[in-house]
Scaffold this motif. Structure first.
Motif, PDB file in Angstrom:
ATOM      1  N   VAL A  44       0.843  -1.207   0.000  1.00  0.00           N
ATOM      2  CA  VAL A  44       0.000   0.000   0.000  1.00  0.00           C
ATOM      3  C   VAL A  44       0.872   1.248   0.000  1.00  0.00           C
ATOM      4  O   VAL A  44       0.618   2.206  -0.745  1.00  0.00           O
ATOM      5  CB  VAL A  44      -0.964  -0.003   1.202  1.00  0.00           C
ATOM      6  N   ARG A  48       0.910   4.272  -2.751  1.00  0.00           N
ATOM      7  CA  ARG A  48       0.678   5.665  -2.356  1.00  0.00           C
ATOM      8  C   ARG A  48       1.843   6.541  -2.840  1.00  0.00           C
ATOM      9  O   ARG A  48       1.643   7.650  -3.339  1.00  0.00           O
ATOM     10  CB  ARG A  48       0.567   5.781  -0.844  1.00  0.00           C
ATOM     11  N   ARG A  54      -6.674   5.884  -4.926  1.00  0.00           N
ATOM     12  CA  ARG A  54      -7.737   4.922  -4.628  1.00  0.00           C
ATOM     13  C   ARG A  54      -7.184   3.503  -4.728  1.00  0.00           C
ATOM     14  O   ARG A  54      -6.750   3.057  -5.792  1.00  0.00           O
ATOM     15  CB  ARG A  54      -8.911   5.091  -5.604  1.00  0.00           C
ATOM     16  N   ILE A  55      -7.196   2.812  -3.605  1.00  0.00           N
ATOM     17  CA  ILE A  55      -6.641   1.461  -3.538  1.00  0.00           C
ATOM     18  C   ILE A  55      -7.677   0.546  -2.894  1.00  0.00           C
ATOM     19  O   ILE A  55      -8.265   0.879  -1.863  1.00  0.00           O
ATOM     20  CB  ILE A  55      -5.340   1.429  -2.709  1.00  0.00           C
ATOM     21  N   ALA A  56      -7.888  -0.596  -3.505  1.00  0.00           N
ATOM     22  CA  ALA A  56      -8.783  -1.608  -2.951  1.00  0.00           C
ATOM     23  C   ALA A  56      -8.012  -2.900  -2.740  1.00  0.00           C
ATOM     24  O   ALA A  56      -7.068  -3.201  -3.480  1.00  0.00           O
ATOM     25  CB  ALA A  56      -9.979  -1.848  -3.869  1.00  0.00           C
ATOM     26  N   ALA A  68      -6.578  -3.874   5.834  1.00  0.00           N
ATOM     27  CA  ALA A  68      -6.797  -3.052   4.647  1.00  0.00           C
ATOM     28  C   ALA A  68      -7.594  -1.799   4.993  1.00  0.00           C
ATOM     29  O   ALA A  68      -7.262  -0.689   4.551  1.00  0.00           O
ATOM     30  CB  ALA A  68      -7.508  -3.868   3.579  1.00  0.00           C
ATOM     31  N   CYS A  73      -7.770   1.620   2.766  1.00  0.00           N
ATOM     32  CA  CYS A  73      -8.135   1.003   1.491  1.00  0.00           C
ATOM     33  C   CYS A  73      -9.594   0.563   1.501  1.00  0.00           C
ATOM     34  O   CYS A  73     -10.184   0.336   2.564  1.00  0.00           O
ATOM     35  CB  CYS A  73      -7.265  -0.234   1.220  1.00  0.00           C
TER      36      CYS A  73
END
Length: 261
Positions: A44, A48, A54-56, A68, A73
């Motif tokens: 992550v 970044r 936007r991170i899933a 998470a 996230c």
């Protein structure tokens, strides 16, 4: 291309015991700590640093899902396999979508930025792969699985770009590649007798195979060579974990030395 969202695959194979998680006594290898942080947190942080907002995370384990969320996230359900999880991610996040894995502990933001910059304009799908010589130069003695083609021996880097909505057409083919990833002749055979013959005679390049496979399913697909061979090193087994810890410790020492200079 607009700034992509990112999907981190952190699922578990049903019934399988992950050797890294078992060796470290945790529920999922995403939770294994390297340099004092869980692997998922390292991935992550790299995304970044690459500028991805936007991170899933695709995960089924409760502890991984909780981590998470703590990392800021989104959390998505997993599918029956990696390709099915990607389909869920593409539907939820849209394109462009960068896909990576939670065991990519050495991931650096620069690799992500380079991958996006090096992806040819007009690509619907791009795959980052590293040449054997680049991997061995970066990490002598590393043992990886290689795809042997006329343009060299290649290993995957667990970085994929679904650049346009048309990339969804490639997901079913992804399932086939998952099944045949260690048998490249079967991938060539799916392209027709001519491609299979070209592979058998050592004339088929991986770049051509990817492009032609893409055209067969209606997408523009591209191979992107990694600039750093370490991009192909993930944590699949306990020996990889030892290597990753050593590399990150060295990075930290180098950073401290630079900072004090």
């Amino acid at each position: 291309m607009n700034s992509p969202a990112a999907l981190i695959l952190a699922g578990s194979r049903p019934g399988a015991v992950d050797p890294v998680a078992a060796a470290e006594g945790v529920a999922h290898k995403s939770l294994v700590e390297i340099a004092g942080r869980p692997m998922l947190a390292l991935v992550v942080a790299a995304l970044r640093e690459a500028g991805i907002a936007r991170i899933a995370v695709s995960a089924s384990d409760d502890a991984v899902r909780a981590l998470a969320l703590a990392l800021g996230c989104e959390v998505l359900d997993t599918g029956s396999g990696p390709s099915a999880s990607v389909a869920i991610g593409l539907e939820a996040l849209g394109a462009p979508l960068l896909v990576t894995t939670s065991d990519h502990a050495l991931l650096q933001g620069a690799w992500v930025r380079d991958f996006l910059a090096d992806t040819p304009a007009g690509s619907d799908v791009a795959i980052l792969l590293a040449r054997r010589e680049a991997i061995e130069a970066a990490m002598p003695g590393s043992r990886r699985t290689y795809l042997r083609f006329a343009d060299g021996h290649w290993s995957g880097c667990n970085l994929f770009l679904l650049a346009t909505p048309r990339a969804g057409l490639a997901i079913e083919t992804w399932k086939m590649v998952e099944a045949d990833r260690k048998r490249p002749w079967r991938i060539a055979a799916r392209l027709g007798a001519g491609m299979l013959l070209g592979y058998a005679l050592g004339r088929l390049t991986l770049a051509d195979a990817i492009a032609k496979l893409g055209r067969k399913i209606g997408v523009a697909a591209a191979l992107v060579p990694a600039r750093d061979g370490l991009a192909a090193v993930d944590v699949d087994k306990p020996s990889d974990l030892v290597d990753a810890r050593a590399i990150l410790a060295q990075r930290a020492a180098d950073g401290a030395s630079t900072g004090s200079a």
